[in-house]
Design an enzyme around this catalytic site. Structure first.
Site, short mmCIF file in Angstrom:
data_model
loop_
_atom_site.label_atom_id
_atom_site.label_comp_id
_atom_site.label_asym_id
_atom_site.label_seq_id
_atom_site.Cartn_x
_atom_site.Cartn_y
_atom_site.Cartn_z
NE ARG A 1 -4.02 -2.70 2.14
CZ ARG A 1 -4.03 -2.96 2.72
NH1 ARG A 1 -4.93 -1.82 4.43
NH2 ARG A 1 -5.90 -4.03 2.65
NE ARG B 1 -1.18 4.64 8.96
CZ ARG B 1 -2.63 3.69 9.02
NH1 ARG B 1 -3.82 3.44 7.65
NH2 ARG B 1 -3.57 4.22 9.77
CD GLU C 1 -8.95 -1.71 10.20
OE1 GLU C 1 -8.91 -0.57 10.39
OE2 GLU C 1 -9.05 -2.49 9.67
CB SER D 1 -11.15 -4.45 7.65
OG SER D 1 -12.53 -3.96 7.84
NE ARG E 1 -2.00 -2.06 11.43
CZ ARG E 1 -2.85 -1.57 11.02
NH1 ARG E 1 -4.13 -2.08 11.45
NH2 ARG E 1 -2.56 -0.58 10.67
#
Length: 425
Positions: free
Chosen positions: A258, A273, A345, A348, A387
């Site tokens: 990303r 991130r 998070e 999802s 994560r």
RNA sequence: GGAGGAGUGGCCGAGAGGCUGAAGGCGGCGGUCUUGAAAACCGCUGGUCCGCAAGGGCUCGCAGGUUCGAAUCCUGCCUCCUCCGCCA
């Protein structure tokens, strides 16, 4: 993509429901009504002429000389007119597509209406926060143990990259295998997908055309996948599935890439991130009427490994304003990170209804002889690997600086119970 | 990367400017026959768009083009196969 017919017949409802997303989501709908009317008119006019032309063309074979020449001249005119209308029709349909491809999915009626992530609803929590005196963040824990190296990653690649070392590198892949085992036990078939895909796939799941800047693109024209959702959902693009085979449940490990455009200054520290991370994804193809029950099951499937790791987390229903572009309804799993003193998070889980299926033309035949219908697609992280490693580091940290590993992961680490400082060479 | 060859319905396979949404076969579905099944025979059997319907349009890898008319001719692209080269 929304259904053109439905939108035209229910413009007000579409506008109203899109408006709950905020950010002018309903705007793109503006030209739709007029375009749809023009489209229908052009189709009717051109098809009437084309039918006439075809019929007359049949006679050409029987005619000769003068008569044939005369008819040919007349048909030439007719043919040119048809072509002109079809050219205009194509243009109109492209405009419709362009508009519709930029319209997000309608939030489901059960999604809480809100204006920001503060309006998300905590549905339930699992486990308890561990008691840790002055907890440290994963970066500090990892670097102190010599298991994380951000400096060299910055040299070799840039910001938002990291090297894992030693037992931590091993832990990352141990977690991957642990997740895949959990998914397999729950009936998901494992796929190992391509990490580069074409533009059609990105359009199918909704990354394109609107979110190109979030993606990495290669000089050869391929896109690096931002999630395995893309190749796995598109696995069945342009197919008609046999109704009896539904639901189809897949799991896939992949790296995710990303660009994180627009997230400057956000989570700049650590491995929360990154431009590249690992994820195990769960993807389901369902009959439309089963989609919401399947979403609840999907959430439980995603929670399962988290529970086996003993990691405290909660389930959050995203409100209309926080919903992703293609999503009709989303639950996030948020894991407790003592070092950050926050829930973050880690998964999802969404149902997209027929939004992706319409773009990607993924259909099923309810039973033999029936007309094909669009499937419902769902996916959820099961789970974000990096994560999870952060959560293991922060929740397992000990006063002496070592990290106690959850019992469930030890078999994947050759029985290792504790992360200790890495030998430097 | 170089040189050749090929892409037709769920599958196999014919078709080489009009009568072809496409022969024939296989498969699938329904029926006849049978105590039941098989065999045999008969019928049906793609998707999509416009339309209340009747009906009509599109669709032979994809996109353009030539033509009154294209599965058939032309151009570009994609995919697959064979041989050579390179390579984890």
């Amino acid at each position: 993509m929304l259904d053109l017919k439905w939108v035209v017949a229910n413009l007000d409802e579409a506008r109203r429901r899109l408006a709950t997303r905020g950010g002018g989501a309903a705007e793109a709908l503006a030209p739709i009504e007029a375009l749809a009317a023009e489209r229908r008119q052009l189709i009717q006019a051109s098809e009437t002429q084309r039918a006439e032309q075809r019929k007359a063309s049949e006679q050409m074979r029987a005619l000769k000389g003068e008569e044939q020449a005369r008819l040919r001249a007349r048909l030439k005119t007719l043919s040119d007119e048809v072509k002109e209308k079809e050219t205009r029709l194509k243009d109109v349909e492209e405009q419709i597509d362009r508009a519709l491809l930029n319209v997000p999915n309608l939030p489901h009626e059960t999604v809480p209406v809100g204006t920001s992530e503060r309006d998300n609803q905590v549905m339930r929590a699992w486990g308890d926060k561990p008691a840790i005196d002055s907890p440290r963040e994963h970066t500090e824990i990892g670097e102190n143990l010599g298991l994380l190296d951000f400096e060299r990653a910055a040299k070799v690649s840039g910001t938002r990259f990291v090297f894992y070392r030693g037992a931590l590198a091993r832990l990352e892949l141990a977690v991957v295998h642990f997740f895949l085992d959990s998914a397999r036990e729950r009936g998901y078939l494992e796929l190992l997908p391509p990490y580069l895909v074409n533009a059609d796939s990105m359009r199918g799941t909704g990354q394109l055309p609107k979110f190109e800047e979030d993606l990495f693109k290669t000089t050869a024209g391929y896109y690096l996948i931002p999630t395995a959702e893309v190749p796995v959902t598109n696995y069945h693009r342009d197919e008609i599935l046999e109704g009896a085979r539904l639901p189809l449940k897949y799991t896939a490990f992949s790296p995710c890439f990303r660009s994180e455009a627009g997230s400057y200054g956000k989570d700049t520290k650590g491995i929360i991130r990154q431009h590249q991370f690992h994820k195990v994804e769960l993807v389901r193809f369902e009959r439309p009427e089963s989609a919401h029950a399947a979403l609840e099951e999907l959430v439980r499937d995603a929670q399962a490994p988290l529970q086996r790791l003993g990691l405290h987390h909660r389930v959050v229903a995203l409100c209309t304003a926080d919903l992703g572009f293609a999503s009709e309804k989303t639950y996030d799993l948020e894991v407790w990170l003592p070092g950050q003193n926050a829930y973050r998070e880690i998964s999802s889980c969404s149902t997209f209804g027929d939004f992706q299926a319409r773009r990607a033309q993924i259909r099923f035949r309810p039973s033999q002889g029936d007309k094909p219908r669009l499937v419902a697609t769902l996916n959820g992280s099961g789970l974000a690997v990096g994560r999870t490693v952060v959560a293991i580091l922060e929740n397992g940290q000990q006063r002496d600086g070592s990290v106690l590993l959850p019992a469930a992961i030890r078999p994947y680490m050759g029985g290792l119970e504790r992360l200790m400082p890495a030998a430097d060479r």
